[in-house]
Design an enzyme around this catalytic site. Structure first.
Site, PDB file in Angstrom:
ATOM      1  N   LYS A 296       7.395   6.080 -13.131  1.00 42.04           N
ATOM      2  CA  LYS A 296       6.014   5.922 -13.610  1.00 42.04           C
ATOM      3  C   LYS A 296       6.002   5.229 -14.982  1.00 42.04           C
ATOM      4  O   LYS A 296       5.172   4.364 -15.239  1.00 42.04           O
ATOM      5  CB  LYS A 296       5.307   7.281 -13.682  1.00 42.04           C
ATOM      6  CG  LYS A 296       4.978   7.876 -12.321  1.00 42.04           C
ATOM      7  CD  LYS A 296       4.028   6.992 -11.525  1.00 42.04           C
ATOM      8  CE  LYS A 296       3.628   7.575 -10.198  1.00 42.04           C
ATOM      9  NZ  LYS A 296       2.912   6.627  -9.336  1.00 42.04           N
TER      10      LYS A 296
ATOM     11  N   ASP B 298       5.284  -1.767   5.249  1.00 41.14           N
ATOM     12  CA  ASP B 298       6.116  -1.082   4.259  1.00 41.14           C
ATOM     13  C   ASP B 298       5.876  -1.786   2.925  1.00 41.14           C
ATOM     14  O   ASP B 298       5.994  -3.021   2.841  1.00 41.14           O
ATOM     15  CB  ASP B 298       7.586  -1.232   4.702  1.00 41.14           C
ATOM     16  CG  ASP B 298       8.548  -0.516   3.773  1.00 41.14           C
ATOM     17  OD1 ASP B 298       8.322  -0.502   2.546  1.00 41.14           O
ATOM     18  OD2 ASP B 298       9.553   0.017   4.282  1.00 41.14           O
TER      19      ASP B 298
ATOM     20  N   GLY C 232      -0.667   3.959   0.838  1.00 41.60           N
ATOM     21  CA  GLY C 232      -0.600   5.420   0.650  1.00 41.60           C
ATOM     22  C   GLY C 232      -1.938   6.050   1.003  1.00 41.60           C
ATOM     23  O   GLY C 232      -2.359   7.045   0.405  1.00 41.60           O
TER      24      GLY C 232
ATOM     25  N   GLY D 249      -2.341   9.959   1.772  1.00 42.33           N
ATOM     26  CA  GLY D 249      -1.914  10.987   0.810  1.00 42.33           C
ATOM     27  C   GLY D 249      -3.112  11.688   0.182  1.00 42.33           C
ATOM     28  O   GLY D 249      -4.271  11.442   0.568  1.00 42.33           O
TER      29      GLY D 249
ATOM     30  N   TYR E 254      10.938  10.506 -10.873  1.00 45.39           N
ATOM     31  CA  TYR E 254       9.521  10.165 -10.648  1.00 45.39           C
ATOM     32  C   TYR E 254       8.872   9.705 -11.960  1.00 45.39           C
ATOM     33  O   TYR E 254       8.248   8.637 -12.026  1.00 45.39           O
ATOM     34  CB  TYR E 254       8.824  11.402 -10.089  1.00 45.39           C
ATOM     35  CG  TYR E 254       7.316  11.333  -9.975  1.00 45.39           C
ATOM     36  CD1 TYR E 254       6.690  10.400  -9.153  1.00 45.39           C
ATOM     37  CD2 TYR E 254       6.510  12.239 -10.674  1.00 45.39           C
ATOM     38  CE1 TYR E 254       5.303  10.370  -9.035  1.00 45.39           C
ATOM     39  CE2 TYR E 254       5.129  12.215 -10.550  1.00 45.39           C
ATOM     40  CZ  TYR E 254       4.534  11.274  -9.739  1.00 45.39           C
ATOM     41  OH  TYR E 254       3.167  11.256  -9.619  1.00 45.39           O
TER      42      TYR E 254
END
Ligand code: AKB
Length: 317
Positions: free
Chosen positions: A142, A49, A8, A11, A138
């Site tokens: 988490k 990935d 990531g 981001g 989400y």
């Protein structure tokens, strides 16, 4: 030295973490994982990935990875658009990384979020240990992720560390598909159009943090001695709390003609389910966390940095 892998990496967090890690450890020691082909970036990039274990294992072996910052994942708004994908990327990605981190004895950072909290959580000065009943997919990933991290620590001795990020405000990467991201969009639109339509109500108070503080805290946590880490789910991590109205007031001091209107939409419900302020006393006690940026300093820095990025001359705004 063993190298560092960042997933990531492009981001909001990755875009500032990668330069900070490169400065501290040297550019050649930081490897970026990208899920698309990326060119013209002056860093070591591997395509992969996070859900594909053999691909990642090859990269970890090839570069002799000793630390992983696993940042890849969908945010609150993006997650609601495609819950199965959010579960797949956020949970299966995390499991792949956890397994590989155990096998290759890597220290692991994984970001949790204030999204683990829900409407039943105490809203003000939310404590480290409290009710966790998130309403979004989400937040659910988490919360499950936090418990999985702690399980891997207890069962396999994995040195995994985590922070519950509040809304992060940064300028290097474009804003992601989250709820607190109004606080990033507002700066782009403010500079480009001198106006912004906010998707949250003006008095929606949420915990927020400037990216420089977030990166400093993240690296500080990863540098802390293992015996100082008493929380293996995820630390409450906090800086400032403000409403869209408070932010508009600060922006207007530096962009006097700026106008904000409010059109709350489906994202309001997500914001309403989260705390207004967070108690991060345990992070302070365990590894010395303290934030530096208040809303005024953050606003000035955002406008200055974004003007440079967007090539806007000061006398034109
Ligand atoms: C989001 O709004 O989804 C994120 C977060 C608070 O985790 N910025």
């Amino acid at each position: 030295m063993k190298k560092i892998l960042v997933t990531g990496a492009f981001g909001l967090v990755g875009a500032d973490l990668v330069p900070a890690l490169s400065e501290k450890y040297g550019k050649n020691n930081v490897i970026l994982l990208a899920h698309k082909t990326v060119t013209k970036v002056p860093f070591n990039i591997e395509k992969g990935d996070v859900r594909k274990k053999p691909q990642l294992e090859k990269i970890i072996k090839k570069h002799n990875i000793g630390q992983i910052y696993h940042l890849a994942g969908l945010l609150s708004v993006g997650g609601e658009k495609n819950p199965p994908l959010a579960w797949d990327v956020n949970m299966n990605g995390l499991r792949t990384i956890l397994d590989l981190a155990v096998r290759y004895r890597c220290r692991l950072f994984w970001p949790s979020s204030i999204a683990v909290f829900g409407p039943t959580t105490p809203k003000i000065n939310t404590p480290q240990r409290t009710i966790l009943e998130p309403t979004t997919i989400y937040g659910t990933t988490k919360l499950a992720g936090e418990l999985l991290c702690r399980y891997y620590h207890q069962k396999y001795g994995l040195d995994v560390r985590s922070l519950r990020y509040p809304g992060l405000i940064g300028f290097n990467a474009p804003p992601g598909d989250g709820t607190t991201e109004y606080s990033v969009h507002i700066f782009y639109e403010g500079l480009l159009k001198n106006s912004y339509v906010c998707f949250l109500k003006k008095d929606t108070r949420l915990p927020m943090m400037f990216i420089t503080d977030a990166i400093k805290g993240t690296i500080k946590l990863m540098d802390a001695r293992s015996d100082k880490i008493s929380i293996r789910t995820s630390y409450n991590f906090s800086a400032v709390s403000f409403t869209p109205q408070d932010l508009v007031k600060e922006i207007k001091k530096l962009l006097p003609g700026f106008v904000c209107t409010y059109k709350p939409d489906h994202r309001q419900k997500i914001a309403d389910s989260w705390p207004k302020s967070i108690n991060d006393r345990v992070a302070g006690k365990d590894w010395g966390w303290r934030h530096e940026y208040d809303i005024s300093r953050m606003t000035k820095e955002m406008l200055d940095k974004l003007r440079l990025k967007l090539k806007i001359r000061v006398n034109k705004v």
